[in-house]
Write a protein that holds these residues in place. Structure first.
Motif, PDB file in Angstrom:
ATOM      1  N   ASP A   1     -10.703  20.104  10.775  1.00  0.00           N
ATOM      2  CA  ASP A   1     -11.288  20.560   9.519  1.00  0.00           C
ATOM      3  C   ASP A   1     -11.259  19.387   8.534  1.00  0.00           C
ATOM      4  OD1 ASP A   1      -8.733  20.357   8.389  1.00  0.00           O
ATOM      5  OD2 ASP A   1      -8.304  22.492   8.611  1.00  0.00           O
ATOM      6  N   ALA A   2     -11.863  19.588   7.356  1.00  0.00           N
ATOM      7  CA  ALA A   2     -12.035  18.484   6.399  1.00  0.00           C
ATOM      8  C   ALA A   2     -10.704  17.900   5.945  1.00  0.00           C
ATOM      9  CB  ALA A   2     -12.824  18.976   5.183  1.00  0.00           C
ATOM     10  N   GLN A   3      -9.701  18.762   5.712  1.00  0.00           N
ATOM     11  CA  GLN A   3      -8.415  18.287   5.203  1.00  0.00           C
ATOM     12  C   GLN A   3      -7.758  17.330   6.199  1.00  0.00           C
ATOM     13  OE1 GLN A   3      -5.409  21.336   4.300  1.00  0.00           O
ATOM     14  NE2 GLN A   3      -5.146  20.386   2.320  1.00  0.00           N
TER      15      GLN A   3
ATOM     16  N   THR B   1      -8.944  23.311   0.050  1.00  0.00           N
ATOM     17  CA  THR B   1     -10.148  22.542  -0.292  1.00  0.00           C
ATOM     18  C   THR B   1      -9.816  21.154  -0.836  1.00  0.00           C
ATOM     19  OG1 THR B   1     -10.205  23.544  -2.502  1.00  0.00           O
ATOM     20  CG2 THR B   1     -11.513  24.614  -0.771  1.00  0.00           C
TER      21      THR B   1
ATOM     22  N   ASN C   1      -8.135  17.522  -0.549  1.00  0.00           N
ATOM     23  CA  ASN C   1      -7.732  16.619   0.522  1.00  0.00           C
ATOM     24  C   ASN C   1      -7.681  15.184  -0.010  1.00  0.00           C
ATOM     25  OD1 ASN C   1     -10.503  15.488   0.794  1.00  0.00           O
ATOM     26  ND2 ASN C   1     -10.988  17.537   1.558  1.00  0.00           N
TER      27      ASN C   1
ATOM     28  N   PRO D   1     -19.450  20.723   9.016  1.00  0.00           N
ATOM     29  CA  PRO D   1     -19.467  19.818   7.854  1.00  0.00           C
ATOM     30  C   PRO D   1     -18.835  18.456   8.145  1.00  0.00           C
ATOM     31  CG  PRO D   1     -18.851  22.032   7.164  1.00  0.00           C
ATOM     32  CD  PRO D   1     -18.916  22.048   8.668  1.00  0.00           C
ATOM     33  N   THR D   2     -17.714  18.438   8.884  1.00  0.00           N
ATOM     34  CA  THR D   2     -17.043  17.173   9.210  1.00  0.00           C
ATOM     35  C   THR D   2     -17.945  16.279  10.060  1.00  0.00           C
ATOM     36  OG1 THR D   2     -14.896  18.298   9.163  1.00  0.00           O
ATOM     37  CG2 THR D   2     -14.977  16.158  10.227  1.00  0.00           C
TER      38      THR D   2
ATOM     39  N   THR E   1     -19.289  18.576   0.013  1.00  0.00           N
ATOM     40  CA  THR E   1     -19.461  18.041   1.372  1.00  0.00           C
ATOM     41  C   THR E   1     -18.908  18.968   2.447  1.00  0.00           C
ATOM     42  OG1 THR E   1     -17.382  16.785   1.167  1.00  0.00           O
ATOM     43  CG2 THR E   1     -19.425  15.641   0.591  1.00  0.00           C
ATOM     44  N   GLN E   2     -17.931  19.818   2.074  1.00  0.00           N
ATOM     45  CA  GLN E   2     -17.335  20.725   3.052  1.00  0.00           C
ATOM     46  C   GLN E   2     -18.247  21.906   3.389  1.00  0.00           C
ATOM     47  OE1 GLN E   2     -13.116  21.579   2.105  1.00  0.00           O
ATOM     48  NE2 GLN E   2     -13.154  19.715   0.874  1.00  0.00           N
ATOM     49  N   THR E   3     -19.417  21.954   2.722  1.00  0.00           N
ATOM     50  CA  THR E   3     -20.398  23.013   3.034  1.00  0.00           C
ATOM     51  C   THR E   3     -21.664  22.441   3.666  1.00  0.00           C
ATOM     52  OG1 THR E   3     -21.466  22.888   0.846  1.00  0.00           O
ATOM     53  CG2 THR E   3     -19.562  24.370   1.061  1.00  0.00           C
TER      54      THR E   3
END
Length: 500
Positions: A388-390, A279, A281, A129-130, A119-121
């Motif tokens: 960011d995703a984290q 990567t 989280n 991505p978010t 999902t982060q890509t």
């Protein structure tokens, strides 16, 4: 007439365990605190779960004939206005959970389809991505709402299927981990370095005292949901003995299960080697750890590196499959059940005209679509905030934790006032001493208040003001809306005699 079957101690223990214990709570604890999470989960069991559960049982037994759930408990204890505001915030906790989960649900889906979290890509229309995940979350929520308004209740059976898969997953995790432990001569991937390992965290964000205290909210969240069990005391044989006995045994079993599960993750996962990266989280931690367990299993039994990686991928796929169906089933129930219970259990005059009306399928359509719009706006604010995703999944999880913890403050604080009432029948009673009732109430309240406070303070000290704002915006907005709505209702009620 057939005699109703009574719930036994064993039946009660199984009901409580099945409702409260969460497999994903163990992975979150290990990620945030390592072995240090064990003591906090035990702390929450003793100082929150056990005393509050006994309170909820007393509420439920005294108000078993009253509809409206926790709204009725609060209204009969501290009055309608605080009850309406408190229950509205309780509704907010479910809505914020749905905000969080509508975005997180794509992680198990991606893991199931691709073998790991991609999902982060993902990127649609040039979005980050978010933001892409946020957009998918909004579409997912609107689709589920559309289906649920048509009374697609059969799909809620997916929840039972998902729950069964999670139970199997938990058993497989323990058995495979123990197998690996004995195969490696009782060697732990995450070594125990004395008492220090159990009172500190390998995670840099939780080294400080404030960071560690903010973890209390995660521990409380792991024991959430007992308020839904408060009404079962009337279905028991001798509830004054059966319920406390079953609850104490269930508390011990759940606390030990959490403690052992957190420790067992250390058999296969070295924190620094597996989890200390950008990567990983709070959204994908369960799949990362299960993937690693499969890889470690393969290595321990002498498979090649490629085969071990493949085993890890399939461990992650199976976990993704189970978690996706668990989330999906929960959504079909939670998208209407708390809302319907609250809206139909409160005076109709509190709501705009037609808001509480139901369609042919028995669904409060206007209320559900209002909820869908509000959830979509919240997802949009969080997803397009630029994190960011984290950070994104951390904020989502913290939002859900705080929103879930806040309603317990109302329920616990109202308890001594409920105990003051002399006109109630109390078929089940544990708290018989007024002084001890107040002492325990204040103690549980302090646990909740400090947990919430430190969770909010931590990002503020780090200058992450938007994160702190997003964590509390849901309950604040819902509390304000509830206050305005009740004021309008109160004004309307007082005007009635004059109008006549």
């Amino acid at each position: 007439m057939e005699k109703q079957k009574k719930i036994t101690v064993i039946g009660l223990i199984l009901m409580i365990f099945g409702s409260i214990f969460g497999f994903a709570n163990t992975t979150v604890a290990y990620y945030l605190m390592g072995y240090g999470g064990i003591i906090w989960y035990l702390f929450a069991a003793i100082l929150f779960f056990l005393p509050s559960s006994l309170m909820f049982a007393e509420y439920g037994s005294s108000f078993k004939e009253v509809h409206g759930g926790i709204y009725s408990w609060l209204a009969e204890s501290i009055g309608e206005r605080p009850a309406f505001i408190g229950t509205f915030i309780w509704l907010a906790s479910w809505i914020v959970w749905m905000v969080s989960t509508a975005s997180k649900v794509w992680i198990p889906f991606s893991t199931f389809v691709f073998g790991h979290d991609q999902t982060q890509t993902w990127s649609f229309f040039g979005l980050t991505p978010t933001a892409t995940i946020g957009l998918l979350g909004i579409l997912f929520f609107l689709l589920i709402t559309l289906l649920a308004t048509h009374g697609v209740q059969r799909i809620s059976r997916i929840a039972s299927f998902g729950g069964f898969l999670i139970a199997l997953l938990n058993v497989a995790f323990i058995l495979i981990s123990l197998l690996v432990l004995f195969k490696n001569g009782l060697h732990l991937a995450q070594p125990v370095q004395g008492l220090h390992s159990f009172v500190s965290s390998p995670n840099a964000d939780y080294h400080s005292l404030i960071g560690m205290l903010s973890f209390v909210v995660f521990a409380v969240f792991a024991y959430g949901g007992m308020e839904t069990m408060g009404g079962v005391t009337d279905s028991m044989e001798k509830p004054e003995k059966t319920f406390p006995k079953g609850l104490i045994i269930a508390t011990v079993l759940i606390a030990i299960s959490y403690a052992l599960s957190i420790f067992i993750w250390g058999i296969s996962a070295n924190w620094q080697q597996v989890l200390n990266n950008k990567t990983t989280n709070l959204g994908n931690i369960t799949y990362v750890l299960m993937d690693n367990l499969g890889y470690y299993f393969g290595q321990s039994f002498g498979f090649s590196s490629a085969t071990a990686h493949l085993i890890g991928v399939w461990f992650a796929r199976v976990t993704g499959f189970a978690m996706f169906f668990s989330y999906l089933g929960a959504f079909f129930v939670l998208i209407y059940s708390p809302l319907k219970s609250f809206v139909l259990g409160t005076p109709k005059e509190l709501w705009p005209k037609g808001f509480a009306s139901t369609n042919q399928a028995g669904m409060p359509v206007k209320a559900m679509w209002t909820q869908a719009i509000f959830v979509s706006i919240l997802i949009f604010i969080v997803a397009f905030g630029g994190q960011d995703a984290q950070v994104f999944y951390n904020v989502l999880t913290q939002m859900a934790n705080i929103s879930t913890t806040l309603p317990y403050l109302f329920l616990v604080t109202a308890f001594p006032y409920f105990k003051r009432r002399q006109d109630l029948q109390r078929p089940f009673e544990i708290y018989t001493n007024q002084t001890w009732t107040w002492v325990i109430t204040i103690l549980v309240d302090l646990v909740l208040v400090f947990g919430i406070l430190f969770t909010i303070v931590q990002p503020l000290l780090e200058g992450q003001y938007l994160d702190a704002f997003e964590m509390v915006i849901g309950p604040i907005v819902f509390g304000l809306i509830a206050w305005l709505m009740y004021n309008h209702y109160d004004h309307k009620i007082h005007l009635r005699p004059a109008a006549k």
